[in-house]
Write a protein that holds these residues in place. Structure first.
Motif, PDB file in Angstrom:
ATOM      1  N   GLN A 126       0.850  -1.183   0.000  1.00 30.14           N
ATOM      2  CA  GLN A 126       0.000   0.000   0.000  1.00 30.14           C
ATOM      3  C   GLN A 126       0.891   1.241   0.000  1.00 30.14           C
ATOM      4  O   GLN A 126       1.880   1.299   0.734  1.00 30.14           O
ATOM      5  N   LEU A 127       0.548   2.203  -0.828  1.00 30.10           N
ATOM      6  CA  LEU A 127       1.297   3.455  -0.897  1.00 30.10           C
ATOM      7  C   LEU A 127       0.336   4.633  -0.864  1.00 30.10           C
ATOM      8  O   LEU A 127      -0.734   4.596  -1.502  1.00 30.10           O
ATOM      9  N   TYR A 128       0.722   5.674  -0.108  1.00 32.32           N
ATOM     10  CA  TYR A 128      -0.076   6.887  -0.040  1.00 32.32           C
ATOM     11  C   TYR A 128       0.848   8.089  -0.218  1.00 32.32           C
ATOM     12  O   TYR A 128       1.912   8.162   0.413  1.00 32.32           O
ATOM     13  N   ASN A 129       0.439   9.036  -1.059  1.00 33.16           N
ATOM     14  CA  ASN A 129       1.262  10.215  -1.269  1.00 33.16           C
ATOM     15  C   ASN A 129       1.097  11.194  -0.105  1.00 33.16           C
ATOM     16  O   ASN A 129       0.383  10.915   0.863  1.00 33.16           O
ATOM     17  N   LYS A 130       1.754  12.331  -0.193  1.00 28.16           N
ATOM     18  CA  LYS A 130       1.754  13.277   0.933  1.00 28.16           C
ATOM     19  C   LYS A 130       0.376  13.864   1.208  1.00 28.16           C
ATOM     20  O   LYS A 130       0.129  14.413   2.298  1.00 28.16           O
ATOM     21  N   HIS A 131      -0.544  13.725   0.240  1.00 29.83           N
ATOM     22  CA  HIS A 131      -1.913  14.204   0.425  1.00 29.83           C
ATOM     23  C   HIS A 131      -2.842  13.107   0.937  1.00 29.83           C
ATOM     24  O   HIS A 131      -4.041  13.347   1.098  1.00 29.83           O
ATOM     25  N   GLY A 132      -2.278  11.912   1.184  1.00 29.45           N
ATOM     26  CA  GLY A 132      -3.082  10.810   1.701  1.00 29.45           C
ATOM     27  C   GLY A 132      -3.817  10.022   0.637  1.00 29.45           C
ATOM     28  O   GLY A 132      -4.641   9.163   0.958  1.00 29.45           O
ATOM     29  N   ARG A 133      -3.517  10.286  -0.637  1.00 29.67           N
ATOM     30  CA  ARG A 133      -4.186   9.562  -1.720  1.00 29.67           C
ATOM     31  C   ARG A 133      -3.413   8.298  -2.075  1.00 29.67           C
ATOM     32  O   ARG A 133      -2.181   8.310  -2.111  1.00 29.67           O
ATOM     33  N   PRO A 134      -4.125   7.212  -2.344  1.00 31.55           N
ATOM     34  CA  PRO A 134      -3.432   5.950  -2.675  1.00 31.55           C
ATOM     35  C   PRO A 134      -2.714   6.035  -4.015  1.00 31.55           C
ATOM     36  O   PRO A 134      -3.178   6.689  -4.953  1.00 31.55           O
ATOM     37  N   MET A 135      -1.571   5.354  -4.106  1.00 30.66           N
ATOM     38  CA  MET A 135      -0.780   5.285  -5.339  1.00 30.66           C
ATOM     39  C   MET A 135      -0.881   3.851  -5.867  1.00 30.66           C
ATOM     40  O   MET A 135       0.050   3.055  -5.774  1.00 30.66           O
ATOM     41  N   GLY A 136      -2.055   3.521  -6.372  1.00 31.90           N
ATOM     42  CA  GLY A 136      -2.347   2.146  -6.781  1.00 31.90           C
ATOM     43  C   GLY A 136      -1.455   1.624  -7.887  1.00 31.90           C
ATOM     44  O   GLY A 136      -1.047   0.454  -7.864  1.00 31.90           O
ATOM     45  N   GLY A 137      -1.135   2.467  -8.870  1.00 30.11           N
ATOM     46  CA  GLY A 137      -0.303   2.018  -9.985  1.00 30.11           C
ATOM     47  C   GLY A 137       1.084   1.602  -9.537  1.00 30.11           C
ATOM     48  O   GLY A 137       1.589   0.546  -9.925  1.00 30.11           O
ATOM     49  N   THR A 138       1.714   2.429  -8.710  1.00 29.54           N
ATOM     50  CA  THR A 138       3.049   2.094  -8.202  1.00 29.54           C
ATOM     51  C   THR A 138       3.009   0.862  -7.315  1.00 29.54           C
ATOM     52  O   THR A 138       3.914   0.023  -7.354  1.00 29.54           O
ATOM     53  N   ALA A 139       1.953   0.725  -6.517  1.00 27.70           N
ATOM     54  CA  ALA A 139       1.817  -0.445  -5.650  1.00 27.70           C
ATOM     55  C   ALA A 139       1.726  -1.725  -6.474  1.00 27.70           C
ATOM     56  O   ALA A 139       2.364  -2.737  -6.155  1.00 27.70           O
ATOM     57  N   ASN A 140       0.947  -1.686  -7.560  1.00 22.26           N
ATOM     58  CA  ASN A 140       0.825  -2.867  -8.421  1.00 22.26           C
ATOM     59  C   ASN A 140       2.144  -3.204  -9.111  1.00 22.26           C
ATOM     60  O   ASN A 140       2.499  -4.378  -9.261  1.00 22.26           O
ATOM     61  N   ASP A 141       2.873  -2.164  -9.528  1.00 21.64           N
ATOM     62  CA  ASP A 141       4.173  -2.391 -10.171  1.00 21.64           C
ATOM     63  C   ASP A 141       5.157  -3.041  -9.195  1.00 21.64           C
ATOM     64  O   ASP A 141       5.925  -3.937  -9.569  1.00 21.64           O
ATOM     65  N   LEU A 142       5.139  -2.602  -7.957  1.00 26.37           N
ATOM     66  CA  LEU A 142       6.027  -3.197  -6.944  1.00 26.37           C
ATOM     67  C   LEU A 142       5.655  -4.651  -6.677  1.00 26.37           C
ATOM     68  O   LEU A 142       6.526  -5.504  -6.514  1.00 26.37           O
ATOM     69  N   LEU A 143       4.367  -4.930  -6.628  1.00 22.17           N
ATOM     70  CA  LEU A 143       3.923  -6.297  -6.384  1.00 22.17           C
ATOM     71  C   LEU A 143       4.318  -7.213  -7.541  1.00 22.17           C
ATOM     72  O   LEU A 143       4.742  -8.358  -7.321  1.00 22.17           O
ATOM     73  N   ASP A 144       4.193  -6.723  -8.774  1.00 20.53           N
ATOM     74  CA  ASP A 144       4.624  -7.503  -9.944  1.00 20.53           C
ATOM     75  C   ASP A 144       6.128  -7.762  -9.886  1.00 20.53           C
ATOM     76  O   ASP A 144       6.589  -8.872 -10.203  1.00 20.53           O
ATOM     77  N   TYR A 145       6.877  -6.747  -9.493  1.00 28.87           N
ATOM     78  CA  TYR A 145       8.334  -6.902  -9.374  1.00 28.87           C
ATOM     79  C   TYR A 145       8.680  -7.955  -8.327  1.00 28.87           C
ATOM     80  O   TYR A 145       9.564  -8.801  -8.541  1.00 28.87           O
ATOM     81  N   ALA A 146       7.995  -7.915  -7.185  1.00 25.60           N
ATOM     82  CA  ALA A 146       8.247  -8.897  -6.129  1.00 25.60           C
ATOM     83  C   ALA A 146       7.945 -10.307  -6.604  1.00 25.60           C
ATOM     84  O   ALA A 146       8.684 -11.251  -6.305  1.00 25.60           O
ATOM     85  N   ALA A 147       6.863 -10.473  -7.356  1.00 25.92           N
ATOM     86  CA  ALA A 147       6.499 -11.795  -7.872  1.00 25.92           C
ATOM     87  C   ALA A 147       7.540 -12.309  -8.862  1.00 25.92           C
ATOM     88  O   ALA A 147       7.884 -13.503  -8.861  1.00 25.92           O
ATOM     89  N   ASN A 148       8.061 -11.415  -9.703  1.00 30.61           N
ATOM     90  CA  ASN A 148       9.072 -11.822 -10.690  1.00 30.61           C
ATOM     91  C   ASN A 148      10.406 -12.176 -10.035  1.00 30.61           C
ATOM     92  O   ASN A 148      11.147 -13.024 -10.543  1.00 30.61           O
ATOM     93  N   GLU A 149      10.718 -11.539  -8.913  1.00 28.24           N
ATOM     94  CA  GLU A 149      11.986 -11.769  -8.230  1.00 28.24           C
ATOM     95  C   GLU A 149      11.916 -12.898  -7.206  1.00 28.24           C
ATOM     96  O   GLU A 149      12.941 -13.318  -6.682  1.00 28.24           O
ATOM     97  N   ALA A 150      10.715 -13.383  -6.913  1.00 26.20           N
ATOM     98  CA  ALA A 150      10.517 -14.312  -5.792  1.00 26.20           C
ATOM     99  C   ALA A 150      11.384 -15.562  -5.897  1.00 26.20           C
ATOM    100  O   ALA A 150      12.065 -15.945  -4.941  1.00 26.20           O
ATOM    101  N   ALA A 151      11.372 -16.227  -7.055  1.00 28.18           N
ATOM    102  CA  ALA A 151      12.113 -17.481  -7.207  1.00 28.18           C
ATOM    103  C   ALA A 151      13.609 -17.262  -7.004  1.00 28.18           C
ATOM    104  O   ALA A 151      14.283 -18.057  -6.338  1.00 28.18           O
ATOM    105  N   ALA A 152      14.133 -16.175  -7.577  1.00 28.56           N
ATOM    106  CA  ALA A 152      15.564 -15.902  -7.452  1.00 28.56           C
ATOM    107  C   ALA A 152      15.956 -15.498  -6.039  1.00 28.56           C
ATOM    108  O   ALA A 152      17.095 -15.720  -5.616  1.00 28.56           O
ATOM    109  N   LYS A 153      15.014 -14.922  -5.292  1.00 25.25           N
ATOM    110  CA  LYS A 153      15.321 -14.464  -3.930  1.00 25.25           C
ATOM    111  C   LYS A 153      15.050 -15.542  -2.883  1.00 25.25           C
ATOM    112  O   LYS A 153      15.418 -15.382  -1.715  1.00 25.25           O
ATOM    113  N   GLY A 154      14.358 -16.622  -3.255  1.00 19.95           N
ATOM    114  CA  GLY A 154      14.193 -17.732  -2.321  1.00 19.95           C
ATOM    115  C   GLY A 154      12.903 -17.768  -1.542  1.00 19.95           C
ATOM    116  O   GLY A 154      12.791 -18.492  -0.560  1.00 19.95           O
ATOM    117  N   TYR A 155      11.902 -16.999  -1.962  1.00 21.08           N
ATOM    118  CA  TYR A 155      10.587 -17.070  -1.322  1.00 21.08           C
ATOM    119  C   TYR A 155       9.534 -17.293  -2.401  1.00 21.08           C
ATOM    120  O   TYR A 155       9.834 -17.355  -3.597  1.00 21.08           O
TER     121      TYR A 155
END
Length: 331
Positions: A126-155
């Motif tokens: 979950q990400l919120y900018n300085k105005h308290g609004r959610p940053m859904g696009g960046t959050a989804n990009d981070l989650l996709d990155y974590a999923a792609n890196e999972a096997a190489a990182k061992g989880y």
């Protein structure tokens, strides 16, 4: 008669099929892709030199199985081919599959901490900018990155796994606060860092990697010596009359207390606070007793006699906890 026997045989076969246990999820850590481009060699060379390919893959395997602080303790001269189960040529190199039990046995033999089972994490970002609004696009990009890196990182990213919630909140133009919580083996904590005005995704990726590796390393198995030492400590505590624990059961008595929050909070913040506190296994019961302009009052029942951890719990959230005659006060 033949028809009866045939029906009986079919019934037995069906019964056997029904009773077969479900297969456990494959441990993807055992498969390491050795790419020719990454090692400045030709693909054909890797296909013809499987032993060398296994040797190139072994450090990657160690980084998935052994916590970061213990990597340097692994013996340097190890024949990787002894752990290899099979080698499969690919268009870009070779895929080495290691034998999991041989790897585990080797690490245990050398008294090295290891992550025997691949941790399954249900990562929520979950990400919120300085105005308290959610940053859904960046959050989804981070989650996709974590999923792609999972096997190489061992989880492994799994919706049925232990929850790991990463909440980033921009405090101003440069300061960003991270709150890590959930029911994984990683202890909850918060921290604040300074980021530049550049692309937040590029700066948050390495930060997220640090958290995920911490969460993965929290699943290490103690070495035989460490486990033996823990058992010895418990036994000594039970038998030593001087510490007041002689012949006492291991279960701790429950503690009831009153908690007053002297801080204004929105309904959303109040709900998040209650969810965080209830999620802690040391809390047996949390009930709201009273709400007024000055804050809220709760009835709290702890699992055990130790209540000192509450000070650290609130300190990580920027609050102080003080003991009074009427109970605990949070400011």
């Amino acid at each position: 008669m033949l028809k009866i026997l045939s029906n009986l045989l079919c019934a037995v076969v069906c019964l056997c099929v029904v009773q077969m246990p479900a297969m456990a999820a494959a441990d993807t850590r055992m498969q390491v892709d050795v790419l020719a481009e990454e090692h400045n060699v030709e693909v054909n060379w890797l296909h013809a030199n499987v032993r060398e390919a296994a040797a190139l893959a072994l450090p990657e395997l160690w980084s998935r199985m052994v916590p970061q602080y213990a990597i340097s303790k692994i013996p340097k001269r190890v024949k990787a081919v002894l752990f290899m189960q099979k080698a499969s040529p690919t268009k870009d190199g070779v895929r080495i599959t290691f034998h999991q039990q041989r790897v585990i046995n080797y690490l245990k033999k050398h008294e090295l901490p290891l992550i025997a089972e691949q941790p399954a994490l249900n990562v929520v970002i979950q990400l919120y900018n300085k105005h308290g609004r959610p940053m859904g696009g960046t959050a989804n990009d981070l989650l996709d990155y974590a999923a792609n890196e999972a096997a190489a990182k061992g989880y492994r990213i799994d919706a049925q796994g232990a929850s790991l919630v990463l909440l980033w909140r921009w405090l101003n133009e440069k300061q960003v606060s991270l709150s890590v919580r959930g029911n994984s083996k990683l202890s909850e904590y918060t921290e604040t860092r300074r980021l530049t005005a550049a692309d937040p995704l590029r700066q948050l990726k390495p930060w997220m990697n640090e958290v995920l590796l911490k969460a993965r390393d929290a699943y290490i198995e103690p070495t035989a010596a460490e486990a033996e030492g823990e058992d010895l400590d418990v036994a000594q505590d039970q038998l030593n009359p001087s510490n007041g624990l002689a012949m006492q059961p291991l279960t701790k008595p429950e503690v009831e207390l009153r908690l007053t929050i002297q801080k204004e909070a929105s309904i959303a913040d109040q709900v998040l606070f209650e969810q965080d506190l209830r999620r802690d296994p040391r809390i047996l019961e949390l009930s709201l007793r009273r709400v007024n302009r000055d804050g809220q009052q709760y009835y709290l029942q702890l699992n055990g006699s130790d209540d000192q951890w509450l000070k650290q719990w609130f300190a990580r959230r920027g609050m102080t906890l003080t003991a009074t005659i009427e109970g605990w006060v949070v400011q």
